[in-house]
Design a protein around this motif. Structure first.
Motif, PDB file in Angstrom:
ATOM      1  N   GLN A  34      70.637 -69.406 -87.112  1.00 33.90           N
ATOM      2  CA  GLN A  34      70.220 -68.815 -88.390  1.00 33.90           C
ATOM      3  C   GLN A  34      70.036 -69.901 -89.455  1.00 33.90           C
ATOM      4  O   GLN A  34      69.074 -69.877 -90.239  1.00 33.90           O
ATOM      5  N   LYS A  35      70.952 -70.879 -89.459  1.00 32.64           N
ATOM      6  CA  LYS A  35      70.878 -71.955 -90.450  1.00 32.64           C
ATOM      7  C   LYS A  35      69.654 -72.833 -90.224  1.00 32.64           C
ATOM      8  O   LYS A  35      68.938 -73.201 -91.165  1.00 32.64           O
ATOM      9  N   ILE A  36      69.410 -73.193 -88.941  1.00 29.68           N
ATOM     10  CA  ILE A  36      68.276 -74.073 -88.637  1.00 29.68           C
ATOM     11  C   ILE A  36      66.958 -73.393 -88.972  1.00 29.68           C
ATOM     12  O   ILE A  36      66.058 -73.994 -89.578  1.00 29.68           O
ATOM     13  N   LEU A  37      66.826 -72.107 -88.610  1.00 31.26           N
ATOM     14  CA  LEU A  37      65.558 -71.395 -88.788  1.00 31.26           C
ATOM     15  C   LEU A  37      65.392 -70.793 -90.170  1.00 31.26           C
ATOM     16  O   LEU A  37      64.277 -70.451 -90.575  1.00 31.26           O
ATOM     17  N   GLY A  38      66.509 -70.630 -90.912  1.00 32.78           N
ATOM     18  CA  GLY A  38      66.396 -70.085 -92.262  1.00 32.78           C
ATOM     19  C   GLY A  38      66.333 -68.566 -92.312  1.00 32.78           C
ATOM     20  O   GLY A  38      66.077 -67.993 -93.382  1.00 32.78           O
ATOM     21  N   PHE A  39      66.517 -67.882 -91.171  1.00 29.97           N
ATOM     22  CA  PHE A  39      66.504 -66.426 -91.127  1.00 29.97           C
ATOM     23  C   PHE A  39      67.935 -65.896 -91.087  1.00 29.97           C
ATOM     24  O   PHE A  39      68.852 -66.539 -90.557  1.00 29.97           O
ATOM     25  N   LYS A  40      68.123 -64.675 -91.622  1.00 26.77           N
ATOM     26  CA  LYS A  40      69.398 -63.988 -91.479  1.00 26.77           C
ATOM     27  C   LYS A  40      69.445 -63.286 -90.119  1.00 26.77           C
ATOM     28  O   LYS A  40      68.409 -63.053 -89.481  1.00 26.77           O
ATOM     29  N   GLU A  41      70.656 -62.919 -89.710  1.00 27.93           N
ATOM     30  CA  GLU A  41      70.822 -62.294 -88.391  1.00 27.93           C
ATOM     31  C   GLU A  41      69.986 -61.023 -88.268  1.00 27.93           C
ATOM     32  O   GLU A  41      69.299 -60.811 -87.259  1.00 27.93           O
ATOM     33  N   GLU A  42      69.993 -60.198 -89.325  1.00 27.89           N
ATOM     34  CA  GLU A  42      69.270 -58.928 -89.250  1.00 27.89           C
ATOM     35  C   GLU A  42      67.754 -59.143 -89.230  1.00 27.89           C
ATOM     36  O   GLU A  42      67.003 -58.242 -88.832  1.00 27.89           O
ATOM     37  N   GLU A  43      67.300 -60.328 -89.669  1.00 28.96           N
ATOM     38  CA  GLU A  43      65.870 -60.622 -89.620  1.00 28.96           C
ATOM     39  C   GLU A  43      65.428 -61.101 -88.236  1.00 28.96           C
ATOM     40  O   GLU A  43      64.230 -61.172 -87.964  1.00 28.96           O
ATOM     41  N   LEU A  44      66.383 -61.437 -87.372  1.00 28.78           N
ATOM     42  CA  LEU A  44      66.080 -61.962 -86.044  1.00 28.78           C
ATOM     43  C   LEU A  44      66.346 -60.960 -84.932  1.00 28.78           C
ATOM     44  O   LEU A  44      65.520 -60.803 -84.018  1.00 28.78           O
ATOM     45  N   VAL A  45      67.484 -60.287 -84.989  1.00 30.05           N
ATOM     46  CA  VAL A  45      67.876 -59.367 -83.925  1.00 30.05           C
ATOM     47  C   VAL A  45      66.883 -58.208 -83.866  1.00 30.05           C
ATOM     48  O   VAL A  45      66.528 -57.602 -84.880  1.00 30.05           O
ATOM     49  N   GLY A  46      66.437 -57.935 -82.632  1.00 25.04           N
ATOM     50  CA  GLY A  46      65.454 -56.866 -82.432  1.00 25.04           C
ATOM     51  C   GLY A  46      64.027 -57.325 -82.563  1.00 25.04           C
ATOM     52  O   GLY A  46      63.086 -56.566 -82.318  1.00 25.04           O
ATOM     53  N   LYS A  47      63.814 -58.579 -82.996  1.00 20.99           N
ATOM     54  CA  LYS A  47      62.466 -59.126 -83.160  1.00 20.99           C
ATOM     55  C   LYS A  47      62.132 -60.033 -81.973  1.00 20.99           C
ATOM     56  O   LYS A  47      63.016 -60.573 -81.318  1.00 20.99           O
ATOM     57  N   ILE A  48      60.849 -60.173 -81.698  1.00 19.76           N
ATOM     58  CA  ILE A  48      60.401 -61.087 -80.647  1.00 19.76           C
ATOM     59  C   ILE A  48      60.347 -62.498 -81.247  1.00 19.76           C
ATOM     60  O   ILE A  48      59.529 -62.772 -82.126  1.00 19.76           O
ATOM     61  N   GLY A  49      61.242 -63.362 -80.792  1.00 21.28           N
ATOM     62  CA  GLY A  49      61.335 -64.708 -81.360  1.00 21.28           C
ATOM     63  C   GLY A  49      60.043 -65.483 -81.239  1.00 21.28           C
ATOM     64  O   GLY A  49      59.663 -66.244 -82.124  1.00 21.28           O
ATOM     65  N   HIS A  50      59.336 -65.289 -80.146  1.00 22.74           N
ATOM     66  CA  HIS A  50      58.056 -65.984 -79.932  1.00 22.74           C
ATOM     67  C   HIS A  50      57.098 -65.723 -81.081  1.00 22.74           C
ATOM     68  O   HIS A  50      56.468 -66.647 -81.598  1.00 22.74           O
ATOM     69  N   ASN A  51      57.018 -64.450 -81.497  1.00 22.79           N
ATOM     70  CA  ASN A  51      56.090 -64.094 -82.569  1.00 22.79           C
ATOM     71  C   ASN A  51      56.614 -64.469 -83.939  1.00 22.79           C
ATOM     72  O   ASN A  51      55.836 -64.609 -84.888  1.00 22.79           O
ATOM     73  N   LEU A  52      57.937 -64.655 -84.059  1.00 20.31           N
ATOM     74  CA  LEU A  52      58.534 -64.862 -85.374  1.00 20.31           C
ATOM     75  C   LEU A  52      58.601 -66.335 -85.770  1.00 20.31           C
ATOM     76  O   LEU A  52      58.311 -66.688 -86.920  1.00 20.31           O
ATOM     77  N   PHE A  53      58.946 -67.214 -84.805  1.00 23.44           N
ATOM     78  CA  PHE A  53      59.129 -68.606 -85.228  1.00 23.44           C
ATOM     79  C   PHE A  53      58.565 -69.653 -84.257  1.00 23.44           C
ATOM     80  O   PHE A  53      58.733 -70.837 -84.464  1.00 23.44           O
TER      81      PHE A  53
END
Length: 635
Positions: A34-53
């Motif tokens: 979360q710290k490296i990518l700058g996203f909060k946990e709720e912004e990542l969980v349930g999302k497709i990481g490939h499309n997000l970052f």
């Protein structure tokens, strides 16, 4: 208990960690990710990481199915490599990735940010180009003491065919020796010390190097740290010069030194020869000011023989009116011993011949009978006379320029006075007729007299303005560029108006320059007159002269005088400032106006003036620009 350990590792490791399912959706992510990518946990969980970052997904280049990470997951294989991730704020990061399949069919991704390391590697590799061709040995090493870059010179000493064979190796590996034994141990200790040095410092010493053939060479080596743009040490550099031959020759030189001492007498002859054949006049005077030694060139300049000078006081060649001053300067010099700067003097030769010399002097203490003053002179008589002639010619040019300016002023006064003289003439004639006809009323008479008074006051003010313009003030001071330009425009306003020429002064009132205000106004007046004449020679739809200023990089000011008179033929641009060069033909231009502008700008303002043409959007020549540059200094 084991779950607690795993959870502690999961929350505290510095590497980013996330797990995704067969749809590619993230099911958990640790705090480091979360710290490296700058996203909060709720912004990542349930999302497709490939499309997000994943950067290759954000730019639309790679689909989920073609993502190297997801493809490895689909084949139930582990994956290791480098990828580019994009943080929430859009920053691109180079990351090192390790991925493994979990027993439940999910995929675990570990990653860490290596952007800084990659950047440093690029910076270090860029140093390789510096060292390729130099004949001295150059070696650049990383902080682990491994060679990053070197050159053919080092490879040749080690017996390798190419520098690439040495890259990635330490000194111990290169020389095939234990790193705890000398000389390798000393090399590596110095490298570590060099990494701790401030920027600009170095370790300089002589090192013994074993060549490929087993011989020992001596090198003079300088080791110093290499800093990056963030002032961090990223490598060390070694520059070595082979001084083996030099060291071998030292013993030879020592023996030669003894022989050289025996040649002192020959050296004395050598320096005597220089003294006798030099083109410079050289003399030694003792502490009383008497000539002790003079060379032939000195005698030739003054026209005396050596016998006529030796023992005489040096004031023999000084004009009588300056002798007391020169004696005082000589005594002060002998007592103080400071070296004199070169200075020009008027002197007198044999039979009263007037000469002009450039002289400098030094003090000789370590000579028997000293101290002595050694003086060298150069005959500058011809150059001095040439300068005087040049000054005389310049004064003639200035006088011609003044006469030309007076002609311009008389023309300007004529234009200024033409209308008020007509008004005065008509008014007096009208008063005379009304008086004869007996219809002159008191009110009309008073009004006419007042009007005549206004006209004469206006004409008187015109005279005052032109007299002020010609006041010979040479006082240098700071003055407003806007005001000076405005004053010159006012002087020629009637002429410019009669020619239908508009003048725009866009210079800010706070723009200041340093120099003689009246001389700059003379320059501006000349430029206005030239522009006026240029408009007479060419038919242009809009007649306009524009003044504006811009700052220079050194803090000075550039004044631009721009007209719409069609410009200057390109072959003539480099000639218009030459004396007596004119393009006015039948109008009998003097050709000294712009030359005087150059003289004033260079001598009074220590600035410059030049000319260029300017073109419109259709690349058609519209007019000329005069560029006047004023330095940011007081002279």
């Amino acid at each position: 208990m084991r779950e607690d350990i795993y959870k502690s590792i999961y929350n505290t490791i510095e590497q980013g960690l996330y797990v995704f399912d067969k749809r590619g959706e993230i099911i958990c992510v640790n705090p480091a990710a979360q710290k490296i990518l700058g996203f909060k946990e709720e912004e990542l969980v349930g999302k497709i990481g490939h499309n997000l970052f994943h950067a290759h997904a954000l730019n639309g280049c790679v689909s989920l199915e073609n993502c190297p990470i997801y493809k490895a997951f689909s084949k139930q294989k582990s994956f290791t490599g480098e990828e580019v991730f994009c943080t929430k704020d859009g920053t691109l990061l180079t990351v090192e990735i390790s991925c493994v399949c979990l027993e439940n069919g999910e995929y675990l991704v570990l990653f860490r940010d290596i952007s800084l390391r990659k950047k440093q590697e690029e910076e270090i590799l860029s140093l390789a180009s510096i060292v390729k061709e130099t004949q001295d040995i150059v070696v650049v090493k990383d902080l682990d003491l491994r060679v990053i870059a070197t050159n053919k010179s080092f490879a040749a000493v080690i017996g390798k065919e190419s520098p690439e064979e040495l890259v990635g190796k330490t000194d111990a590996q290169i020389f095939e020796m234990d790193e705890n034994k000398d000389p390798v141990r000393g090399y590596m200790e110095d490298e570590r010390k060099a990494q701790t040095l401030p920027k600009g410092d170095s370790i300089d010493k002589e090192e013994r190097v074993i060549r490929a053939d087993g011989s020992v060479a001596v090198y003079k080596t300088r080791k110093f740290p290499i800093y990056n743009h963030e002032d961090k040490v990223i490598a060390t550099a070694n520059i070595s010069v082979d001084i083996t031959t030099q060291k071998e020759q030292e013993e030879v030189l020592k023996s030669l030194l003894a022989k050289e001492k025996q040649k002192n007498s020959e050296s004395d002859i050598f320096y005597t020869k220089i003294f006798e054949t030099a083109n410079l006049g050289i003399c030694l005077t003792d502490k009383e000011g008497r000539f002790a030694v003079v060379n032939p060139a000195y005698c030739k300049i003054y026209g005396y023989s050596e016998e006529e000078l030796i023992g005489e006081h040096f004031t023999k060649v000084v004009p009588e009116e300056n002798r007391d001053l020169m004696r005082e300067l000589h005594d002060t010099f002998i007592q103080g011993g400071q070296e004199e700067i070169p200075i020009e003097w008027d002197v007198v030769g044999k039979e009263g011949k007037k000469l002009h010399i450039l002289a400098t002097a030094g003090k000789l203490d370590n000579i028997v009978g000293g101290p002595f003053k050694i003086t060298t002179i150069t005959d500058m008589t011809e150059a001095h006379e040439a300068r005087l002639l040049q000054k005389h010619q310049e004064s003639l040019l200035i006088q011609q320029s003044k006469l030309a300016s007076m002609g311009e002023m008389l023309g300007a006064i004529a234009h200024q006075w033409r209308q008020p003289l007509n008004v005065i003439n008509c008014t007096t004639l009208d008063l005379h007729l009304k008086k004869q006809m007996g219809v002159l009323e008191d009110a009309y008479f008073s009004e006419a007299i007042a009007k005549l008074g206004e006209m004469t006051q206006s004409m008187s003010k015109t005279i005052d303005d032109f007299m002020n313009f010609f006041k010979p003030s040479k006082e240098k001071k700071h003055f407003s560029l806007h005001t000076s330009v405005e004053y010159a425009i006012h002087i020629l306003s009637a002429q410019l108006k009669s020619h239908g020429i508009g003048v725009v002064n866009e210079i800010g009132e706070d723009v200041m320059v340093y120099g003689v205000k009246g001389e700059l106004e003379q320059v501006i007046l000349n430029l206005l007159s030239n522009a006026r004449d240029a408009f007479e020679e060419k038919e242009v739809p809009v007649k306009e002269i524009r003044f504006y200023a811009s700052p220079l990089k050194d803090g000075g000011v550039e004044l631009i005088v721009e007209d719409t008179a069609g410009g200057i033929d390109e072959p003539l641009l480099g000639k218009i400032f030459d004396p007596y060069f004119t393009t006015k033909g039948d109008k009998q231009g003097t050709g000294i106006g712009l030359y005087m502008c150059v003289t004033i700008m260079e001598k009074t303002f220590r600035g410059s003036i030049s000319a260029v043409n300017w073109y419109n959007n259709a690349n058609l020549r519209e007019g000329a620009k005069m560029l006047l540059r004023f330095p940011n200094k007081e002279y």
